[in-house]
Motif scaffolding. Sequence first.
Motif, PDB file in Angstrom:
ATOM      1  N   VAL A  47       8.525   3.405  -8.999  1.00  0.00           N
ATOM      2  CA  VAL A  47       8.047   2.119  -8.860  1.00  0.00           C
ATOM      3  C   VAL A  47       8.988   1.284  -8.017  1.00  0.00           C
ATOM      4  O   VAL A  47       8.559   0.215  -7.298  1.00  0.00           O
ATOM      5  N   ALA A  50       9.397   1.738  -4.493  1.00  0.00           N
ATOM      6  CA  ALA A  50       8.241   1.226  -3.862  1.00  0.00           C
ATOM      7  C   ALA A  50       8.331  -0.280  -3.868  1.00  0.00           C
ATOM      8  O   ALA A  50       7.891  -0.946  -2.850  1.00  0.00           O
ATOM      9  N   ARG A  51       8.711  -0.989  -4.959  1.00  0.00           N
ATOM     10  CA  ARG A  51       8.568  -2.512  -4.779  1.00  0.00           C
ATOM     11  C   ARG A  51       9.646  -2.913  -4.056  1.00  0.00           C
ATOM     12  O   ARG A  51       9.215  -3.974  -3.243  1.00  0.00           O
ATOM     13  N   PHE A  54       8.389  -2.441  -0.087  1.00  0.00           N
ATOM     14  CA  PHE A  54       7.219  -3.073   0.244  1.00  0.00           C
ATOM     15  C   PHE A  54       7.387  -4.229   1.134  1.00  0.00           C
ATOM     16  O   PHE A  54       6.709  -4.284   2.081  1.00  0.00           O
ATOM     17  N   PRO A 142       2.745  -2.637  -3.994  1.00  0.00           N
ATOM     18  CA  PRO A 142       2.820  -1.260  -4.285  1.00  0.00           C
ATOM     19  C   PRO A 142       1.726  -0.648  -5.096  1.00  0.00           C
ATOM     20  O   PRO A 142       1.057  -1.280  -6.100  1.00  0.00           O
ATOM     21  N   CYS A 168       0.985  -1.137   2.239  1.00  0.00           N
ATOM     22  CA  CYS A 168       1.230  -1.113   0.945  1.00  0.00           C
ATOM     23  C   CYS A 168       2.229   0.239   0.755  1.00  0.00           C
ATOM     24  O   CYS A 168       2.249   1.149   1.647  1.00  0.00           O
ATOM     25  N   THR A 169       3.005   0.109  -0.327  1.00  0.00           N
ATOM     26  CA  THR A 169       3.882   1.263  -0.620  1.00  0.00           C
ATOM     27  C   THR A 169       3.202   2.097  -1.768  1.00  0.00           C
ATOM     28  O   THR A 169       2.119   1.536  -2.266  1.00  0.00           O
ATOM     29  N   ILE A 219       3.302  -2.240  -9.978  1.00  0.00           N
ATOM     30  CA  ILE A 219       2.143  -1.634  -9.371  1.00  0.00           C
ATOM     31  C   ILE A 219       1.134  -2.636  -9.572  1.00  0.00           C
ATOM     32  O   ILE A 219       0.397  -3.001 -10.545  1.00  0.00           O
TER      33      ILE A 219
END
Length: 475
Positions: A47, A50-51, A54, A142, A168-169, A219
């Motif tokens: 996470v 991904a953050r 992004f 994300p 988005c990731t 998320i």
Amino acid sequence: MITKKLYINGEWTESYSGKTYDVTNPATNKVISRVAYGSAEETKSAVKAARDAFPGWAALTAKERAGYLISLYELMMKEKEDLAKLITLEMGKPIKEAMGEIDLAAEYLLWNAEEGKRIYGESIPASTPSKRIQVIKQPIGPVGAITPWNFPVSMLTRKLGPALAAGCTVVVKPASKTPSCAIRLFELSEQANFPNGVLNLVIGSSKDIGNELIENPAIKKITFTGSTSVGKRLIEGSSHQVKKVSMELGGHAPFIVFDDANLEDAAEGAVVSKYRNSGQTCICLNRLYVHKSIKKQFENILTKKVKSLKIGNGLDESTEVGPLVDEEALKKVEHQVEDALKKGATLLTGGKRSDNKGLFYEPTLLANAASDMEISYEETFGPVAPIYTFETEEEVIMAANNTEYGLAAYFYTNDLGRSIRVSEKLEYGIVGVNDPAPTVVQAPFGGVKQSGLGREGGHQGIEEYLETKFVSIKF
């Protein structure tokens, strides 16, 4: 045996605990791979990746993001046979069906690569000369994506395609039964040079990974395909942060054959809908309603077709019905058939485990089904079709709608007026009229009632990954 790994922030990694698990082939019950088994800690790392990725990914132009998706599409098509074989080995799907799934899965990437270029805003007439009103669309952030085992590649790309195209990731949690399909797709994404952190893969504990995706504020959206019971828990958990969710959940599809239908076509359609993927399909036929006047004739045609289906290992190209995914699935089918027979159903064909080694159940037809049988209201997920009779259009529509589910419905008729009336009255997100396989990338897929929220596919699919922002400029 080499352990297959998780993919976090552009790196392949073992689980932090060192824990692994074995994946078996349901056609042979033999171990085919060993996979790292992750949990909440690995998910936190994914996470975070991904953050962090992004802002950069969202800042790319739609054309630039499309380039990555097209590269992945091309790699998938080059690897089509190997990807299909992985599907068959892990969950038993006949190889021809698996090849078809890869075609569809790749198309979701190609379609959304183009849809990303068509994320349009609006300019709205203002109330005063000194204002300008704009509406813009921006990626939600994300995404946590949880995918099922029955279509392990197409359900993955149906989420990845629009999410990535929107900007988005993603953190993906694939089904533990079919991890190699997702791992191979992520290996291809690495070859396509996706930036680190844009795509992350965590395999392991459904509870721990799911809870972290729900509870982690980074998320912004959860997308899930699976059972209604799990979907409800994800919706409830997501509500504490008011996360956006899209859910493609369970189904209990009616398949109606009217007295004016072409019976040969209807019977062939019933076979396609019910026995594809051994009945392990959320949109497959669950209840087969046949007009009383054609009951015997239709049953004879259908029984002959079902008896001719070849059961076997999915790697055999002549196989039409493969194994069920695990012992629990097989026992559920056995229980539902036994319950129906005890309550008065008549066995037309099948009705028992196959003699093949592995988790096979014979393609089965049950006549004289009734509403008190468990198979009438519990999703089967197996190669069993119960047959009911009806006399009037109004009666069968009421029976078809008498369920908490509303994903897909089918009916066969040669009456144009009936095709319009019935399709509008059926309480389902997808209706196939003389069409047992309506799923295409360019159309929205999803259900009503307890079959889900939101849509995947079509131009509607990418909207699930976007926020609408109103901008008022005064000058």
